[in-house]
Design an enzyme around this catalytic site. Sequence first.
Site, PDB file in Angstrom:
ATOM      1  N   ASP A 146      54.664  33.792  36.748  1.00  0.00           N
ATOM      2  CA  ASP A 146      54.968  32.739  35.775  1.00  0.00           C
ATOM      3  C   ASP A 146      55.433  33.319  34.444  1.00  0.00           C
ATOM      4  OD1 ASP A 146      54.221  30.874  37.625  1.00  0.00           O
ATOM      5  OD2 ASP A 146      52.420  30.196  36.588  1.00  0.00           O
ATOM      6  N   ASP A 294      38.571  28.549  40.106  1.00  0.00           N
ATOM      7  CA  ASP A 294      37.873  29.296  41.148  1.00  0.00           C
ATOM      8  C   ASP A 294      36.476  28.723  41.416  1.00  0.00           C
ATOM      9  OD1 ASP A 294      36.934  30.038  38.654  1.00  0.00           O
ATOM     10  OD2 ASP A 294      37.676  32.089  38.785  1.00  0.00           O
TER      11      ASP A 294
END
Length: 562
Positions: A146, A294
């Site tokens: 990114d 996560d």
Amino acid sequence: MTLPGGSSLFEHLASSLATRCITAAQALVFFQPKNDLRHYLRYHYGDHTFEHLYRWNWFDTSLLIPYFIVMIILAFYGIHRYQLVYLYYKYHRNAANNPPSSFEQLPRVTIQLPIFNEQFVIDRLIDACTNLDYPRELLDIQVLDDSTDETRDVAAAICERYRAIGHPIVHLHRTNRYGFKAGALDEGLKTAQGEFVAIFDADFVPPRDWLMKVIHHFAQPEIGMVQTRWTHLNRDYSFLTQVEAILLDGHFVLEHGGRSRAGVFFNFNGTAGMWRRKVIGDAGGWQHDTLTEDTDLSYRAQLKGWKFKYLQNVECPAELPIEMTAFKTQQARWAKGLIQTSKKILPRVFQSNQPWHTKLEAWYHLTANISYPLMIVLSVLLMPAMVIRFYQGWFQMLLIDLPLFMASTFSISSFYLVSQKELYPRRWYRTFLYLPFLMSLGIGLTITNTRAVIEALFGVQSSFKRTPKYRVQKRGEKAHAAKYRKRLGFVPWLELALGSYFALTIWYAWANENYFTIPFLLLFVIGYWYTGLLSLLQGRFEHWRSGANLDESSPKPYPVGV
């Protein structure tokens, strides 16, 4: 007039008067003010002159009630640290070591490498992943990029070079950061070929045998995720990185170790772990409504019935933040993300059919960062509480304050001592030297993490702020730190102000001979001044040392807090 024995009455009276004067003088000398230990103990604990003179009033009560409420809540979280140590040793037989069974034929694995402006470490990461001991025909590597700087061209060139010599690697660049890291991982899954997915952040260097040590644990069909232990490439780079390493060791040894051995929920750490791909889809996929995607996915997967494994004996080295502002950015993201996850996940956990001890552990895990705002309240109330309670006597201190202090503060020391003893049985005792600074650094993070927690509680959204990586391992190595520094905020100045406030509190304690509180107060002074000064000055030190051209790399010549 003569007395028997030949002495006159006058001589007798003079002798008697002299004796009495000497006795009186000795008494005055004995009772005059002294600054020795006997005087201190007699003055504070033996003098009952003002006993029972103190009377409660509403003003004092309005200050002391929140003070003790905060102390009690912090004590509960401190007691929980003792419980994690207890669970770690009680269930030591449940530690995951060798897999109970193995695959007869190795499955296909996808390695995902999410990166964002990581030009100093991307080559090291790709080198390590292409060197993993696993059949190439069963492996595909995705660089999920990114980046908005030259990292994009660097990563593309490295991938092209390895692809030309037969490595199954692709460079996937997005023109937007939708969903940040979670969005990049989700995008990569659309073209991933592996039945299992390993994830490594840019600053990690997986050892050559990492995949082979992990993959066979998935031969048990109920295993959905396997997490390995982080170690530290640059542990000895500076005093700050040494303290950070001890903090992370405590998390990976006792938090992950205790929870996994006890069979309660624990989380994937975002990197250095592997997922069964269908578990990600079964749990609802990667979602980006929290900054700890996560942990969010981990709880959703375990609520679906999937089992997780933690391999303490499998290591994966990574780089620690070398600057205070980078460390604070990392800690603030984790603090905010866990509170966001608690708001999202805890209702589901309590509505599930999980055992009560699993629900309780999830509560402690996901809400632990609420202690930071409580520390701010404690910081503000500490000096008024000292003033109010000056004449209340030592017995209350011994009966109330000491147990609360031991539960909330001393538990931190024992927590990290145990983790170092487990990892370094021959030199763990050196950790004693770091304990005051461990506690001080935790206090120093209070302002930054409090802001992050409050933003999470009130639903304030923010971008995923990555932790800068500079590829430094040894003391004295040059770091290109100015490249990714952030602008300065008010936080370091507030930290310095709070440190000065506690310096004033120490002066008050010294003036009133309340010496027992001074070591505790010093932790606050050191913590706030250390984090504040390093945030303000660390960049200037780098400027003087390396002579970096800051006009080209950063709009400010020094790091600027979160």
